[in-house]
Design a protein around this motif. Sequence first.
Motif, PDB file in Angstrom:
ATOM      1  N   MET A 181       0.839  -1.178   0.000  1.00  0.00           N
ATOM      2  CA  MET A 181       0.000   0.000   0.000  1.00  0.00           C
ATOM      3  C   MET A 181       0.884   1.241   0.000  1.00  0.00           C
ATOM      4  SD  MET A 181      -1.457   0.431   3.830  1.00  0.00           S
ATOM      5  CE  MET A 181      -0.410  -0.082   5.160  1.00  0.00           C
ATOM      6  N   LYS A 182       0.357   2.329  -0.568  1.00  0.00           N
ATOM      7  CA  LYS A 182       1.090   3.589  -0.625  1.00  0.00           C
ATOM      8  C   LYS A 182       0.548   4.548   0.417  1.00  0.00           C
ATOM      9  CE  LYS A 182       2.943   4.466  -5.103  1.00  0.00           C
ATOM     10  NZ  LYS A 182       2.775   5.008  -6.414  1.00  0.00           N
ATOM     11  N   VAL A 183       1.456   5.172   1.185  1.00  0.00           N
ATOM     12  CA  VAL A 183       1.080   6.212   2.139  1.00  0.00           C
ATOM     13  C   VAL A 183       2.049   7.379   1.986  1.00  0.00           C
ATOM     14  CG1 VAL A 183       0.054   4.629   3.822  1.00  0.00           C
ATOM     15  CG2 VAL A 183       2.430   5.262   4.044  1.00  0.00           C
ATOM     16  N   GLU A 184       1.617   8.545   2.421  1.00  0.00           N
ATOM     17  CA  GLU A 184       2.451   9.733   2.373  1.00  0.00           C
ATOM     18  C   GLU A 184       2.667  10.230   3.795  1.00  0.00           C
ATOM     19  OE1 GLU A 184       2.631  13.837  -0.195  1.00  0.00           O
ATOM     20  OE2 GLU A 184       0.671  13.104   0.421  1.00  0.00           O
ATOM     21  N   VAL A 185       3.904  10.595   4.125  1.00  0.00           N
ATOM     22  CA  VAL A 185       4.237  11.166   5.427  1.00  0.00           C
ATOM     23  C   VAL A 185       4.676  12.600   5.179  1.00  0.00           C
ATOM     24  CG1 VAL A 185       5.644  10.963   7.508  1.00  0.00           C
ATOM     25  CG2 VAL A 185       4.942   8.902   6.284  1.00  0.00           C
ATOM     26  N   VAL A 186       4.068  13.542   5.916  1.00  0.00           N
ATOM     27  CA  VAL A 186       4.302  14.962   5.676  1.00  0.00           C
ATOM     28  C   VAL A 186       4.717  15.660   6.960  1.00  0.00           C
ATOM     29  CG1 VAL A 186       3.232  17.113   4.913  1.00  0.00           C
ATOM     30  CG2 VAL A 186       2.570  14.966   3.864  1.00  0.00           C
ATOM     31  N   LEU A 210       4.372   0.508   1.749  1.00  0.00           N
ATOM     32  CA  LEU A 210       4.424  -0.271   2.987  1.00  0.00           C
ATOM     33  C   LEU A 210       3.575  -1.529   2.852  1.00  0.00           C
ATOM     34  CD1 LEU A 210       3.914   2.631   5.564  1.00  0.00           C
ATOM     35  CD2 LEU A 210       6.056   1.496   4.999  1.00  0.00           C
ATOM     36  N   PRO A 211       3.889  -2.544   3.662  1.00  0.00           N
ATOM     37  CA  PRO A 211       3.054  -3.757   3.639  1.00  0.00           C
ATOM     38  C   PRO A 211       1.698  -3.490   4.285  1.00  0.00           C
ATOM     39  CG  PRO A 211       4.737  -3.936   5.331  1.00  0.00           C
ATOM     40  CD  PRO A 211       5.023  -2.669   4.582  1.00  0.00           C
ATOM     41  N   ASP A 212       0.698  -4.248   3.907  1.00  0.00           N
ATOM     42  CA  ASP A 212      -0.623  -4.124   4.526  1.00  0.00           C
ATOM     43  C   ASP A 212      -0.489  -4.331   6.033  1.00  0.00           C
ATOM     44  OD1 ASP A 212      -1.827  -3.657   2.120  1.00  0.00           O
ATOM     45  OD2 ASP A 212      -2.436  -5.747   1.818  1.00  0.00           O
ATOM     46  N   GLY A 213      -1.242  -3.539   6.802  1.00  0.00           N
ATOM     47  CA  GLY A 213      -1.202  -3.653   8.248  1.00  0.00           C
ATOM     48  C   GLY A 213      -0.143  -2.787   8.910  1.00  0.00           C
ATOM     49  N   ALA A 214       0.605  -2.014   8.130  1.00  0.00           N
ATOM     50  CA  ALA A 214       1.631  -1.133   8.707  1.00  0.00           C
ATOM     51  C   ALA A 214       0.955  -0.073   9.579  1.00  0.00           C
ATOM     52  CB  ALA A 214       2.442  -0.471   7.605  1.00  0.00           C
ATOM     53  N   THR A 215       1.670   0.392  10.590  1.00  0.00           N
ATOM     54  CA  THR A 215       1.122   1.358  11.532  1.00  0.00           C
ATOM     55  C   THR A 215       1.684   2.754  11.284  1.00  0.00           C
ATOM     56  OG1 THR A 215       2.860   1.000  13.154  1.00  0.00           O
ATOM     57  CG2 THR A 215       0.911  -0.428  13.317  1.00  0.00           C
ATOM     58  N   VAL A 216       1.096   3.728  11.968  1.00  0.00           N
ATOM     59  CA  VAL A 216       1.558   5.116  11.889  1.00  0.00           C
ATOM     60  C   VAL A 216       3.025   5.190  12.309  1.00  0.00           C
ATOM     61  CG1 VAL A 216       1.290   7.408  12.917  1.00  0.00           C
ATOM     62  CG2 VAL A 216      -0.732   6.112  12.219  1.00  0.00           C
ATOM     63  N   GLN A 261      -2.022   2.870  15.332  1.00  0.00           N
ATOM     64  CA  GLN A 261      -3.139   2.842  14.381  1.00  0.00           C
ATOM     65  C   GLN A 261      -2.696   2.257  13.048  1.00  0.00           C
ATOM     66  OE1 GLN A 261      -5.512   6.409  14.021  1.00  0.00           O
ATOM     67  NE2 GLN A 261      -5.735   6.087  11.821  1.00  0.00           N
ATOM     68  N   PRO A 262      -3.413   1.265  12.544  1.00  0.00           N
ATOM     69  CA  PRO A 262      -3.066   0.704  11.226  1.00  0.00           C
ATOM     70  C   PRO A 262      -3.436   1.693  10.122  1.00  0.00           C
ATOM     71  CG  PRO A 262      -4.904  -0.499  12.211  1.00  0.00           C
ATOM     72  CD  PRO A 262      -4.481   0.533  13.198  1.00  0.00           C
ATOM     73  N   LEU A 263      -2.677   1.658   9.059  1.00  0.00           N
ATOM     74  CA  LEU A 263      -2.901   2.549   7.928  1.00  0.00           C
ATOM     75  C   LEU A 263      -3.591   1.811   6.792  1.00  0.00           C
ATOM     76  CD1 LEU A 263       0.572   4.293   7.944  1.00  0.00           C
ATOM     77  CD2 LEU A 263      -1.596   5.288   8.663  1.00  0.00           C
ATOM     78  N   ARG A 264      -4.217   2.601   5.911  1.00  0.00           N
ATOM     79  CA  ARG A 264      -4.843   2.053   4.707  1.00  0.00           C
ATOM     80  C   ARG A 264      -4.191   2.693   3.494  1.00  0.00           C
ATOM     81  NH1 ARG A 264     -10.874   3.204   6.576  1.00  0.00           N
ATOM     82  NH2 ARG A 264     -10.062   5.227   6.039  1.00  0.00           N
ATOM     83  N   ASP A 265      -4.351   2.066   2.366  1.00  0.00           N
ATOM     84  CA  ASP A 265      -3.785   2.577   1.124  1.00  0.00           C
ATOM     85  C   ASP A 265      -4.277   4.005   0.868  1.00  0.00           C
ATOM     86  OD1 ASP A 265      -2.252   2.311  -1.273  1.00  0.00           O
ATOM     87  OD2 ASP A 265      -4.138   2.090  -2.366  1.00  0.00           O
TER      88      ASP A 265
END
Length: 83
Positions: free
Chosen positions: A1-6, A20-26, A54-58
């Motif tokens: 999954m793709k996430v952005e950190v700002v 990140l892999p599915d189920g990755a956290t903040v 907290q788990p993240l989503r795509d």
Amino acid sequence: MKVEVVLAWPRRFQAVTLELPDGATVAEAIARSGLDTAGTIGAAVHGVRAAPTQPLRDGDRVELLRPLLADPKEQRRRRAGRK
């Protein structure tokens, strides 16, 4: 999954897009971003305060939070007092 950190300041920002892999956290996203977290007081996902576990989503956007420079209520009182 793709996430952005700002991480944002008043006139500039840094953003890192991560895969990140599915189920990755903040906390995992912040650690893998490589951004300097000194001076931050927490994190939010799409503007809502988030726990490190907290788990993240795509497509999520993780924002690193900085302390307020001034109390918003006090600033409003000062502006209202000038009028």
